[in-house]
Scaffold this active site. Structure first.
Site, PDB file in Angstrom:
ATOM      1  N   HIS A  28       0.648  -1.223  -0.064  1.00 27.24           N
ATOM      2  CA  HIS A  28      -0.104  -0.059   0.037  1.00 27.24           C
ATOM      3  C   HIS A  28       0.876   1.361  -0.009  1.00 27.24           C
ATOM      4  O   HIS A  28       0.557   2.408  -0.603  1.00 27.24           O
ATOM      5  CB  HIS A  28      -1.011  -0.055   1.305  1.00 27.24           C
ATOM      6  CG  HIS A  28      -1.800   1.182   1.266  1.00 27.24           C
ATOM      7  ND1 HIS A  28      -3.215   1.145   1.125  1.00 27.24           N
ATOM      8  CD2 HIS A  28      -1.289   2.491   2.002  1.00 27.24           C
ATOM      9  CE1 HIS A  28      -3.470   2.513   1.441  1.00 27.24           C
ATOM     10  NE2 HIS A  28      -2.378   3.123   1.788  1.00 27.24           N
ATOM     11  N   GLU A  29       2.001   1.116   0.822  1.00 25.75           N
ATOM     12  CA  GLU A  29       2.747   2.362   1.116  1.00 25.75           C
ATOM     13  C   GLU A  29       3.510   2.468  -0.302  1.00 25.75           C
ATOM     14  O   GLU A  29       3.989   3.756  -0.761  1.00 25.75           O
ATOM     15  CB  GLU A  29       3.742   2.465   2.149  1.00 25.75           C
ATOM     16  CG  GLU A  29       2.869   2.401   3.388  1.00 25.75           C
ATOM     17  CD  GLU A  29       1.848   3.432   3.494  1.00 25.75           C
ATOM     18  OE1 GLU A  29       2.039   4.443   3.231  1.00 25.75           O
ATOM     19  OE2 GLU A  29       0.802   3.246   3.950  1.00 25.75           O
ATOM     20  N   HIS A  66       1.826   4.615  -2.780  1.00 30.94           N
ATOM     21  CA  HIS A  66       2.038   5.954  -2.718  1.00 30.94           C
ATOM     22  C   HIS A  66       3.048   6.587  -3.341  1.00 30.94           C
ATOM     23  O   HIS A  66       3.405   7.531  -3.641  1.00 30.94           O
ATOM     24  CB  HIS A  66       1.723   6.360  -1.196  1.00 30.94           C
ATOM     25  CG  HIS A  66       0.411   6.041  -0.764  1.00 30.94           C
ATOM     26  ND1 HIS A  66      -0.486   6.889  -1.315  1.00 30.94           N
ATOM     27  CD2 HIS A  66      -0.060   5.573   0.271  1.00 30.94           C
ATOM     28  CE1 HIS A  66      -1.825   6.628  -0.564  1.00 30.94           C
ATOM     29  NE2 HIS A  66      -1.251   5.894   0.390  1.00 30.94           N
ATOM     30  N   GLU A 100      -6.366   6.482  -1.153  1.00 30.01           N
ATOM     31  CA  GLU A 100      -6.193   5.400  -0.350  1.00 30.01           C
ATOM     32  C   GLU A 100      -7.014   4.217  -1.205  1.00 30.01           C
ATOM     33  O   GLU A 100      -6.434   3.126  -1.141  1.00 30.01           O
ATOM     34  CB  GLU A 100      -7.146   5.852   0.856  1.00 30.01           C
ATOM     35  CG  GLU A 100      -6.385   6.574   1.708  1.00 30.01           C
ATOM     36  CD  GLU A 100      -4.865   6.358   2.051  1.00 30.01           C
ATOM     37  OE1 GLU A 100      -4.793   5.024   2.242  1.00 30.01           O
ATOM     38  OE2 GLU A 100      -4.167   7.309   1.851  1.00 30.01           O
TER      39      GLU A 100
END
Length: 658
Positions: free
Chosen positions: A172-173, A176, A259
């Site tokens: 997930h990170e 980003h 997100e």
């Protein structure tokens, strides 16, 4: 949405955010003036309710000026304080840097996962921080660009999640990082600080007003100073919440949809919906116990709330002003159905000591093959630059191809600062040129004598590796190399340049290593580069040089011409012909470095066309596998212009085991 689209959207969204910021400033100025006017009327009005005297000359002008100065000063100060990018943010959140050589079981697992993701993504391995005082489940990524990123996780994330769930959080990170979200997020921290710090000043005045005693009773001259301090403090506290209101509005406009994208990318990266899905379910389970399973108790939690995986504070308003979408909605998008939350109790030591792959072997997603089959999710390597799935891809085959082996000796060197320097020197040694090799050895002994023998030892290990593994190894060494002080970095870069100049020429392999080192460790590392060129038409000669260099990776002239024309077809506005193909002798790498400095200043949406053109020139024919040497060249180019490495290039670089 790919990296370049996200960067372009960030540029366009900046104007929208500046408009909201301007509205916030106007609202604060009005509220300050109204509040101080009421306080003045009450505090300095005539006795027994007589008419208040006129306001002092320039009363509202001074109030406005001081308020604007306060906001601007706070914004500039915070922006300056964050000049170090992700490291500054991680320290603000209370993070502790994890040493690359850490042997702690949980820290080692976290570092291994981050290294896996970096290798699979083709970017420099981020530095890792742990928020030791945070027991909830949360994480964030921060930095000004992808090769200067840091990843931070809470202690609760380490202790409460399984390896697959932790891998989902890191995926997930990394979304980003790869989607270019981080730069906007750091800008928001500085911008919003100015409008939110007024509440902090109000709290300070309330505190000191409560402690400041006065025996003077109220007379015709107005109330005592203590009452005035309390009144002004309360007013500023309320005014400050005007800034917090607009701050949350601005952050919700930025982070909510990103997100969802990051959750989907985490599934795509790991090929396992139970990774990020399990982490979100445990956040929900922990929320049932403490009202916010991702709560951050650090004083800067509100300021950093838009960076985190989950809500940093309980969200009283789950609609327009929430910085994160509801967990139920996020989980439904991950699984395609409603799922229950999970118990987030601390893992047992057996789970914490979960078996890892052998040291030095990275299997990206290898434990998740069955989950892939059940979820029918395409692996990342089966997705091309446009986001469509390639036919005939098989998850099991992809997992085998994604296994990458490193010598334990080299892996240990990559995780230690001084050994990593020797590793860099080893990559630049050339035993084929005996005279130059002697000069290179003497240069190392003059500057770093203790590393000379190590460099020769590592050279033997490097020569035993398959082609295309050198740059991924350099990516893994970046956290250790970034621990060097500024003088030590300058020494490393200076010695690297001298080693290259030992034979009075620069090879393609040397150029690539130097380009990566200069961009990631040089004086300008981590700093943003302004956009000066809207499209490639303004850089025709520089683009021609770059495409010619890639095309000439094919030694036969007719193949090089065909490759160059395939690239030219992707950039029709440049009107290239076969006559524009530069001769090999004219491809001076010092000229290439200057060309890349200009190309780095291209607009975000212009870069993907250039990269597609380079990919077309790199292959001998359409849909043909790219060879390792030219893949390394493309890696170096991408590092120099802060662009993500294409999947075809990642796959070309050392994806088979020794």
């Amino acid at each position: 949405m790919d990296f370049f689209e996200q960067q372009d959207q960030a540029h366009r969204q900046t104007r929208k955010l500046l408009f909201l910021f301007l509205l916030a400033v106007i609202a604060i100025v009005i509220t300050v003036n109204v509040s101080l006017a009421l306080i003045w009327s009450w505090g300095f009005g005539g006795a027994h309710g007589s008419v208040a005297p006129a306001y002092p000359r320039g009363f509202f002008l001074v109030n406005t000026f001081v308020t604007l100065l306060f906001i601007a000063g706070g914004t500039l100060f915070e922006t300056w304080r964050l000049r170090d990018g992700g490291d500054a943010v991680a320290k603000m959140a209370g993070g502790r840097l994890v040493m690359p050589s850490s042997t702690d079981v949980r820290e080692r697992r976290l570092l291994n996962i981050v290294e896996e993701m970096a290798l699979a993504s083709g970017i420099a391995c981020p530095r890792v921080y742990i928020l030791d005082n945070e027991d909830a489940i949360n994480a964030f990524a921060a930095g000004y660009h992808q090769n200067e990123a840091v990843v931070a996780v809470t202690q609760g994330t380490l202790s409460r999640l399984s390896r697959d769930e932790l891998q989902g959080v890191i995926g997930h990170e990394f979304s980003h990082i790869l989607n270019g979200d981080m730069r906007m997020n750091i800008k928001l921290i500085g911008i919003l600080f100015g409008i939110q710090m007024i509440a902090g000043l109000g709290q300070e005045l309330l505190y000191w007003g409560a402690r400041f005693g006065s025996s003077r009773s109220r007379d015709d001259k107005g109330p005592p100073l203590q009452i005035i301090m309390l009144a002004v403090g309360a007013a500023l506290f309320v005014i400050g919440y005007v800034g917090i209101f607009f701050g949350r509005l601005i952050k919700s406009a930025v982070s909510r949809q990103r997100e969802f994208l990051a959750d989907a990318s985490a599934v795509q990266f790991t090929r396992n919906p139970d990774g990020i899905g399990g982490a979100l379910r445990k956040i929900g389970g922990l929320t049932a116990v403490n009202h916010c399973g991702s709560r951050i108790d650090n004083p800067h939690a509100e300021q950093l709330s838009h960076l985190f995986l989950g809500a940093a504070r309980p969200q009283l308003l789950s609609g327009l002003f929430a910085t994160h979408p509801p967990l139920e909605e996020r989980l439904k998008r991950v699984y395609g159905r409603n799922v229950a939350f999970l118990d987030a109790s601390v893992m047992s030591e057996d789970t914490a000591a979960q078996k890892e792959l052998p040291e030095g072997v990275y299997g990206f997603g290898a434990r998740n093959v069955e989950a892939v089959r059940q979820a029918a999710i395409p692996p990342r390597s089966a997705v091309n630059m446009s986001g469509t799935q390639q036919p005939g891809s098989v998850a099991v085959q992809t997992d085998e191809r994604r296994k990458m082996s490193f010598s334990p000796v080299l892996l240990q060197a990559a995780r230690d600062t001084q050994f990593a320097c020797a590793l860099v020197y080893a990559m630049l040694l050339d035993r084929n040129q005996s005279e130059a090799f002697v000069v290179q050895q003497n240069l190392i002994r003059q500057v770093a004598n203790s590393q000379a023998n190590l460099a020769q030892q590592y050279l033997l290990e490097i020569e035993a590796m398959k082609n295309g593994v050198r740059l991924p190894l350099l990516d893994l060494a970046m956290p250790a190399l970034k621990l060097l002080t500024t003088p030590e970095r300058a020494q490393l870069l200076s010695l690297a340049a001298k080693l290259i100049a030992a034979d009075q020429r620069m090879t393609q392999a040397e150029f690539v290593v130097l380009a990566v080192l200069e961009r990631r460790l040089g004086p300008q590392a981590g700093r943003s580069v302004p956009v000066r060129y809207a499209n490639v038409a303004a850089l025709r000669s520089e683009v021609c040089l770059l495409l010619s260099l890639v095309a000439h990776s094919h030694t036969q002239q007719n193949i090089a011409e065909a490759a160059f024309m395939r690239a030219a077809a992707i950039l029709p506005e440049l009107e290239f012909s076969s006559a524009d193909l530069m001769a090999t002798a004219s491809s001076d790498f010092f000229d290439v470095r200057q060309a890349l400095e200009k190309i780095h200043q291209l607009a975000p949406l212009a870069k993907p066309f250039l990269i597609r053109a380079m990919l077309a020139a790199a292959a001998r024919a359409p849909d043909v596998h790219i060879e390792a040497p030219v893949a390394d060249l493309l890696r170096g180019v991408c590092a120099a212009i802060d662009a993500p490495v294409p999947e075809a290039v990642v796959n070309a670089g050392g994806i088979s085991s020794n």
